[in-house]
Design an enzyme around this catalytic site. Sequence first.
Site, mmCIF file in Angstrom:
data_model
loop_
_atom_site.group_PDB
_atom_site.id
_atom_site.type_symbol
_atom_site.label_atom_id
_atom_site.label_comp_id
_atom_site.label_asym_id
_atom_site.label_seq_id
_atom_site.Cartn_x
_atom_site.Cartn_y
_atom_site.Cartn_z
ATOM 1 N N GLY A 167 0.822 -1.197 0.000
ATOM 2 C CA GLY A 167 0.000 0.000 0.000
ATOM 3 C C GLY A 167 0.859 1.251 0.000
ATOM 4 N N ASP A 168 1.887 1.270 0.843
ATOM 5 C CA ASP A 168 2.786 2.411 0.897
ATOM 6 C C ASP A 168 3.479 2.618 -0.447
ATOM 7 O OD1 ASP A 168 2.129 2.764 3.521
ATOM 8 O OD2 ASP A 168 4.003 2.007 4.338
ATOM 9 N N MET A 169 3.983 1.535 -1.017
ATOM 10 C CA MET A 169 4.718 1.651 -2.274
ATOM 11 C C MET A 169 3.782 2.037 -3.418
ATOM 12 S SD MET A 169 7.656 0.993 -1.057
ATOM 13 C CE MET A 169 8.785 0.697 -2.402
#
Length: 391
Positions: A167-169
């Site tokens: 999700g962060d990436m």
Amino acid sequence: MRLDGVRILDLSRLLPGPYATQLLADSGAEVVKVEDTGAGDYARSMEPITDRGTGAIFEMVNRGKRSVAIDLKSEDGRAAFYRLVAESDVVLESFRPGVVERLGVDYETLAEHNEELIYCSLTGYGQDGPWADRAGHDLNYVAIAGLLDMTRESPDATPQTPGYPIGDMAGGLFAAFAIVEAVLARELGNAEGEYVDIALADVVASFSQAVAYQALTGDPAEPRPGETPLTGGLPWYDSYETADGNWVTLAALEPKFWRAFCEAVGRADLVAEHGSDDPDARAALRVELEELFRQRTRDEWEDALEGADAAFAGVYAPGELGEHPQFRARDLVERPEDAPPRIGFPARHRETPTETSEAVPEQGEHTRRYLAEIGYDEAAIERLLESGAVR
């Protein structure tokens, strides 16, 4: 399109925002990390620590950037930041909603200093909605988007999160895309300044397109996350354990790939099983494949299926990536002499090769340089340093 000449002020920390601006730095942009005068980016000190004495995550997503340290809570610090904004193209921030207004660095305020400014807010849940103020990390975004992997062995199985912060990436990648989109629109004369609101949860939700039809139309056949056709529901599209405890993947979604696989492993009798919607037939086929793949090691299967157009691949640990012949041929892993290895920019430009400095900035390393560039003389810079407005 290279981003040479585009200056980005990055107010973000940790992973999603810095990953976005690392992609932009690798694309030629001048990225200036605007850190506070205290701890700065927390990732600087997060374990593991590299040989250069810096947190490994910080090393991976802050190459070739510059750093200025400014206390945005001080009047003098904000004044210096406004002058930087006037000479920049993009501001990216990842504070919770409301924080930038309290600091006086929100889009409306900064647009008064640069009407062509592109401003990107990258947060967990966006600027509105009942969850806008919630704290969150990758696991939360994957969960709310319905993309936790539920193992098919039991309906009561514990949800499994992916091994990496997808999700962060993904959010960082989409932020980079949105910024480039806004820069291009401005350069084409289609817009001036632009405010972009990106929620990590929204980006992760967009990854559910493969099951969106059933989910959004109320189709009673909507599968559980671990039972979708492309996450284990189809025996010809799944991962299997091998004799040495490793795993391989078979993604023979199309009949031609399945036929090529069956012929390569000497099981032409299984060709007709492809596409069956009979649960018992699928279960029996899965057992056949599980037994088949346990007969050889992962590497033996790689050798056996070399040249077969069967949509087959082994499963590798991150530590094996650097030695994999495919990634070695693509020069994806960069191993500079004066810096830790890292995963390079995942796109090749034939005419303008990607080049990024391997240096990571010390906190506030470039403060003096940028203050001088925006008009502060030496005496004024010293006063700011002594007051603590900058570092």
